[in-house]
Write an enzyme that holds these catalytic residues in place. Structure first.
Site, PDB file in Angstrom:
ATOM      1  N   ASP A 280       0.836  -1.208   0.000  1.00 45.93           N
ATOM      2  CA  ASP A 280       0.000   0.000   0.000  1.00 45.93           C
ATOM      3  C   ASP A 280       0.870   1.258   0.000  1.00 45.93           C
ATOM      4  O   ASP A 280       2.021   1.237   0.448  1.00 45.93           O
ATOM      5  CB  ASP A 280      -0.914  -0.032   1.241  1.00 45.93           C
ATOM      6  CG  ASP A 280      -2.057   0.958   1.131  1.00 45.93           C
ATOM      7  OD1 ASP A 280      -2.367   1.403   0.008  1.00 45.93           O
ATOM      8  OD2 ASP A 280      -2.635   1.299   2.180  1.00 45.93           O
TER       9      ASP A 280
ATOM     10  N   ARG B 279      -5.152  -1.619   8.934  1.00 39.93           N
ATOM     11  CA  ARG B 279      -6.327  -2.448   8.609  1.00 39.93           C
ATOM     12  C   ARG B 279      -5.952  -3.554   7.644  1.00 39.93           C
ATOM     13  O   ARG B 279      -4.889  -3.542   7.027  1.00 39.93           O
ATOM     14  CB  ARG B 279      -7.476  -1.598   8.074  1.00 39.93           C
ATOM     15  CG  ARG B 279      -7.134  -0.736   6.896  1.00 39.93           C
ATOM     16  CD  ARG B 279      -8.369   0.012   6.366  1.00 39.93           C
ATOM     17  NE  ARG B 279      -7.955   0.943   5.334  1.00 39.93           N
ATOM     18  CZ  ARG B 279      -7.704   2.239   5.557  1.00 39.93           C
ATOM     19  NH1 ARG B 279      -7.875   2.754   6.748  1.00 39.93           N
ATOM     20  NH2 ARG B 279      -7.288   3.002   4.568  1.00 39.93           N
TER      21      ARG B 279
ATOM     22  N   TRP C 180       2.962   7.993  -2.242  1.00 34.69           N
ATOM     23  CA  TRP C 180       4.365   8.136  -2.670  1.00 34.69           C
ATOM     24  C   TRP C 180       4.436   9.109  -3.850  1.00 34.69           C
ATOM     25  O   TRP C 180       5.285   9.997  -3.896  1.00 34.69           O
ATOM     26  CB  TRP C 180       4.911   6.764  -3.078  1.00 34.69           C
ATOM     27  CG  TRP C 180       6.334   6.731  -3.523  1.00 34.69           C
ATOM     28  CD1 TRP C 180       7.444   6.483  -2.756  1.00 34.69           C
ATOM     29  CD2 TRP C 180       6.818   6.955  -4.870  1.00 34.69           C
ATOM     30  NE1 TRP C 180       8.577   6.531  -3.534  1.00 34.69           N
ATOM     31  CE2 TRP C 180       8.227   6.814  -4.826  1.00 34.69           C
ATOM     32  CE3 TRP C 180       6.206   7.248  -6.085  1.00 34.69           C
ATOM     33  CZ2 TRP C 180       9.035   6.952  -5.956  1.00 34.69           C
ATOM     34  CZ3 TRP C 180       7.011   7.398  -7.218  1.00 34.69           C
ATOM     35  CH2 TRP C 180       8.401   7.248  -7.146  1.00 34.69           C
TER      36      TRP C 180
ATOM     37  N   HIS D 139       2.458   3.510  -8.851  1.00 35.37           N
ATOM     38  CA  HIS D 139       2.285   2.085  -9.192  1.00 35.37           C
ATOM     39  C   HIS D 139       3.489   1.594  -9.996  1.00 35.37           C
ATOM     40  O   HIS D 139       3.986   0.487  -9.793  1.00 35.37           O
ATOM     41  CB  HIS D 139       1.005   1.875 -10.004  1.00 35.37           C
ATOM     42  CG  HIS D 139      -0.250   2.241  -9.259  1.00 35.37           C
ATOM     43  ND1 HIS D 139      -0.432   1.907  -7.931  1.00 35.37           N
ATOM     44  CD2 HIS D 139      -1.378   2.891  -9.646  1.00 35.37           C
ATOM     45  CE1 HIS D 139      -1.629   2.352  -7.544  1.00 35.37           C
ATOM     46  NE2 HIS D 139      -2.206   2.963  -8.557  1.00 35.37           N
TER      47      HIS D 139
ATOM     48  N   TRP E 286     -11.789  -2.135  -8.011  1.00 34.42           N
ATOM     49  CA  TRP E 286     -12.517  -1.790  -9.245  1.00 34.42           C
ATOM     50  C   TRP E 286     -13.213  -0.437  -9.105  1.00 34.42           C
ATOM     51  O   TRP E 286     -13.641   0.145 -10.088  1.00 34.42           O
ATOM     52  CB  TRP E 286     -13.563  -2.858  -9.582  1.00 34.42           C
ATOM     53  CG  TRP E 286     -12.989  -4.211  -9.893  1.00 34.42           C
ATOM     54  CD1 TRP E 286     -13.098  -5.329  -9.119  1.00 34.42           C
ATOM     55  CD2 TRP E 286     -12.241  -4.597 -11.059  1.00 34.42           C
ATOM     56  NE1 TRP E 286     -12.447  -6.389  -9.728  1.00 34.42           N
ATOM     57  CE2 TRP E 286     -11.913  -5.967 -10.921  1.00 34.42           C
ATOM     58  CE3 TRP E 286     -11.804  -3.914 -12.198  1.00 34.42           C
ATOM     59  CZ2 TRP E 286     -11.176  -6.672 -11.863  1.00 34.42           C
ATOM     60  CZ3 TRP E 286     -11.070  -4.615 -13.143  1.00 34.42           C
ATOM     61  CH2 TRP E 286     -10.760  -5.969 -12.985  1.00 34.42           C
TER      62      TRP E 286
ATOM     63  N   LEU F 186      10.782 -20.749  -4.279  1.00 37.37           N
ATOM     64  CA  LEU F 186       9.781 -19.847  -3.698  1.00 37.37           C
ATOM     65  C   LEU F 186       8.466 -19.880  -4.482  1.00 37.37           C
ATOM     66  O   LEU F 186       8.466 -19.811  -5.708  1.00 37.37           O
ATOM     67  CB  LEU F 186      10.327 -18.402  -3.704  1.00 37.37           C
ATOM     68  CG  LEU F 186       9.347 -17.313  -3.262  1.00 37.37           C
ATOM     69  CD1 LEU F 186       9.088 -17.397  -1.767  1.00 37.37           C
ATOM     70  CD2 LEU F 186       9.877 -15.920  -3.627  1.00 37.37           C
TER      71      LEU F 186
ATOM     72  N   ARG G  90       2.122  -4.737   6.247  1.00 33.59           N
ATOM     73  CA  ARG G  90       1.388  -3.707   5.503  1.00 33.59           C
ATOM     74  C   ARG G  90       2.255  -2.465   5.435  1.00 33.59           C
ATOM     75  O   ARG G  90       2.749  -1.983   6.463  1.00 33.59           O
ATOM     76  CB  ARG G  90       0.039  -3.377   6.129  1.00 33.59           C
ATOM     77  CG  ARG G  90      -0.726  -2.345   5.272  1.00 33.59           C
ATOM     78  CD  ARG G  90      -2.188  -2.234   5.557  1.00 33.59           C
ATOM     79  NE  ARG G  90      -2.815  -1.361   4.543  1.00 33.59           N
ATOM     80  CZ  ARG G  90      -4.071  -1.428   4.154  1.00 33.59           C
ATOM     81  NH1 ARG G  90      -4.862  -2.316   4.679  1.00 33.59           N
ATOM     82  NH2 ARG G  90      -4.537  -0.600   3.237  1.00 33.59           N
TER      83      ARG G  90
ATOM     84  N   GLU H 175       1.667 -12.900  12.557  1.00 31.31           N
ATOM     85  CA  GLU H 175       2.254 -11.749  13.255  1.00 31.31           C
ATOM     86  C   GLU H 175       2.143 -10.556  12.312  1.00 31.31           C
ATOM     87  O   GLU H 175       2.513 -10.645  11.139  1.00 31.31           O
ATOM     88  CB  GLU H 175       3.729 -12.019  13.582  1.00 31.31           C
ATOM     89  CG  GLU H 175       3.939 -13.139  14.573  1.00 31.31           C
ATOM     90  CD  GLU H 175       3.412 -12.796  15.977  1.00 31.31           C
ATOM     91  OE1 GLU H 175       3.419 -11.625  16.361  1.00 31.31           O
ATOM     92  OE2 GLU H 175       2.980 -13.753  16.665  1.00 31.31           O
TER      93      GLU H 175
HETATM   94  C1  IPE Z   1      -5.403  -2.757  -0.156  1.00 34.81           C
HETATM   95  O1  IPE Z   1      -5.069  -1.422  -0.328  1.00 34.81           O
HETATM   96  C2  IPE Z   1      -5.372  -3.476  -1.477  1.00 34.81           C
HETATM   97  C3  IPE Z   1      -4.046  -3.643  -2.059  1.00 34.81           C
HETATM   98  C4  IPE Z   1      -2.922  -3.296  -1.519  1.00 34.81           C
HETATM   99  C5  IPE Z   1      -4.034  -4.265  -3.348  1.00 34.81           C
HETATM  100  P1  IPE Z   1      -6.190  -0.302  -0.521  1.00 34.81           P
HETATM  101  O2  IPE Z   1      -5.481   0.992  -0.658  1.00 34.81           O
HETATM  102  O3  IPE Z   1      -7.119  -0.682  -1.608  1.00 34.81           O
HETATM  103  O4  IPE Z   1      -6.974  -0.391   0.859  1.00 34.81           O
HETATM  104  P2  IPE Z   1      -7.854   0.687   1.615  1.00 34.81           P
HETATM  105  O5  IPE Z   1      -8.840   1.222   0.644  1.00 34.81           O
HETATM  106  O6  IPE Z   1      -6.918   1.735   2.105  1.00 34.81           O
HETATM  107  O7  IPE Z   1      -8.465  -0.073   2.744  1.00 34.81           O
HETATM  108  C1  IPE Z   2      -1.541   0.301  -3.335  1.00 26.36           C
HETATM  109  O1  IPE Z   2      -1.330   1.661  -3.347  1.00 26.36           O
HETATM  110  C2  IPE Z   2      -1.753  -0.271  -4.701  1.00 26.36           C
HETATM  111  C3  IPE Z   2      -3.115  -0.775  -4.941  1.00 26.36           C
HETATM  112  C4  IPE Z   2      -4.078  -0.774  -4.060  1.00 26.36           C
HETATM  113  C5  IPE Z   2      -3.403  -1.276  -6.261  1.00 26.36           C
HETATM  114  P1  IPE Z   2      -2.544   2.693  -3.343  1.00 26.36           P
HETATM  115  O2  IPE Z   2      -2.890   3.022  -4.743  1.00 26.36           O
HETATM  116  O3  IPE Z   2      -3.658   2.195  -2.510  1.00 26.36           O
HETATM  117  O4  IPE Z   2      -1.847   3.941  -2.656  1.00 26.36           O
HETATM  118  P2  IPE Z   2      -2.496   4.953  -1.602  1.00 26.36           P
HETATM  119  O5  IPE Z   2      -3.083   4.134  -0.498  1.00 26.36           O
HETATM  120  O6  IPE Z   2      -3.557   5.709  -2.340  1.00 26.36           O
HETATM  121  O7  IPE Z   2      -1.374   5.804  -1.158  1.00 26.36           O
HETATM  122 MG    MG Z   3      -4.119   2.392  -0.545  1.00 24.78          MG
END
Ligand code: IPE
Ligand code: IPE
Ligand code: MG
Length: 275
Positions: free
Chosen positions: A35, A210, A40, A52, A84, A146, A204, A223
């Site tokens: 995440d 979460r 970033w 990404h 989505w 792996l 995470r 853990e």
């Molecule tokens: C969780 O991240 C899903 C992935 C890392 C692929 P999100 O950015 O979608 O989660 P929320 O919306 O902050 O809970």
């Molecule tokens: C995680 O990064 C990648 C995916 C959920 C696909 P985010 O796109 O959720 O990045 P933030 O949470 O908005 O910073």
């Molecule tokens: Mg996110």
């Protein structure tokens, strides 16, 4: 482990951290909620998709580090069923990056004996991404190092529901639906990670506390390690730090530590009256 030390330059931070790892207490399964790509990018006044793109290098680094450490399973949350809801242009870029990653990393996966798999409702992914995914899964299927699971269009709740429905279908096919009673072992064998150990360590990135519908069944005793680092900044050293933190933990699985057990047995139960 030895393999990781061999490729790292002595004196570097990565090398120093790798030397501290106890190879006999590695997590068998590491799961990561990748995440923070958007944040970033925002910090750099760049569009979200730049985050990404940068995140792909982190996937590569973490995958190669895990393979060299001889971790058994690495599960990466790449796209949730809820993702989505994002703009179509961002979703399109994510799946283009997936194809790019798969094409670019195939050689490394073969070289490092990595077996790729996907979990989630893969049938609903864009066709080109799905085809590339099936191609790489097929080509790496005989590798026995792996195991990398990419969680795509993944939902922990759907994973459980699909598992239950699979058991119902099997029972129906055998004419045993009326007497079907689902046990923990049966569901463990029917979810997407069947045959694999449950995650020992769940990481995470980017600080959110979460689970976001990831591996709900499988993380019962994982853990949890949350780092403020955004995913595109998460590299070899960060994975090693997470594993070192994991190795300091005492996993009790609801019981007591060996020392506490001895002490508890010495204690007289009546010493503290219940009423
Ligand atoms: C969780 O991240 C899903 C992935 C890392 C692929 P999100 O950015 O979608 O989660 P929320 O919306 O902050 O809970
Ligand atoms: C995680 O990064 C990648 C995916 C959920 C696909 P985010 O796109 O959720 O990045 P933030 O949470 O908005 O910073
Ligand atoms: Mg996110």
């Amino acid at each position: 482990m030895q393999e990781l030390l061999r490729v790292l330059d002595p004196g570097t931070e990565d090398w120093g951290l790798a030397r501290l790892i106890d190879p006999s207490r590695l997590p068998a399964h590491v799961a990561i909620i990748m995440d923070g790509n958007g944040r970033w990018a925002k910090r750099r006044f760049l569009p979200r998709v730049a985050g990404h793109k940068a995140g792909v290098d982190s996937v590569r680094s973490v995958m190669e580090t895990a393979a060299r450490l001889r971790v058994e399973v690495l599960t990466l949350y790449a796209f949730s069923s809820e993702n989505w809801k994002r703009p179509k242009s961002e979703i399109d870029t994510l799946f283009r990056l997936l194809r790019f990653f798969l094409r670019q990393e195939l050689a490394t996966m073969m070289e490092q004996n990595i077996q790729l798999n996907a979990i989630g409702r893969i049938e609903d992914l864009p066709e080109q991404a799905r085809d590339e995914l099936h191609r790489v899964i097929g080509l790496t299927s005989r590798n026995n190092g792996l195991k990398v699971n990419l969680a795509l269009n993944y939902s922990g709740r759907s994973d459980i529901i699909d598992g239950v429905n699979r058991l119902i279908e099997e029972a129906r096919a055998q004419g045993q639906l009326g007497s079907l009673e689902i046990s923990e072992e049966m569901l463990q064998g029917a979810v997407s990670t069947s045959g694999l150990p449950d995650p020992d360590l769940l990481i995470r990135t980017s600080g959110e506390m979460r689970i976001s519908n990831f591996l709900l069944w499988q993380i019962a005793y994982a853990e949890i390690y949350v780092t403020q680092t955004y995913w595109p900044d998460f590299r070899c050293a960060d994975l090693l730090r997470a594993i070192l933190d994991f190795q300091k933990r005492e996993r009790r699985f609801g019981g007591l530590s060996a020392l506490e057990r001895v002490q508890a047995e010495d204690q007289v139960a009546e010493a503290v009256p219940v009423r």
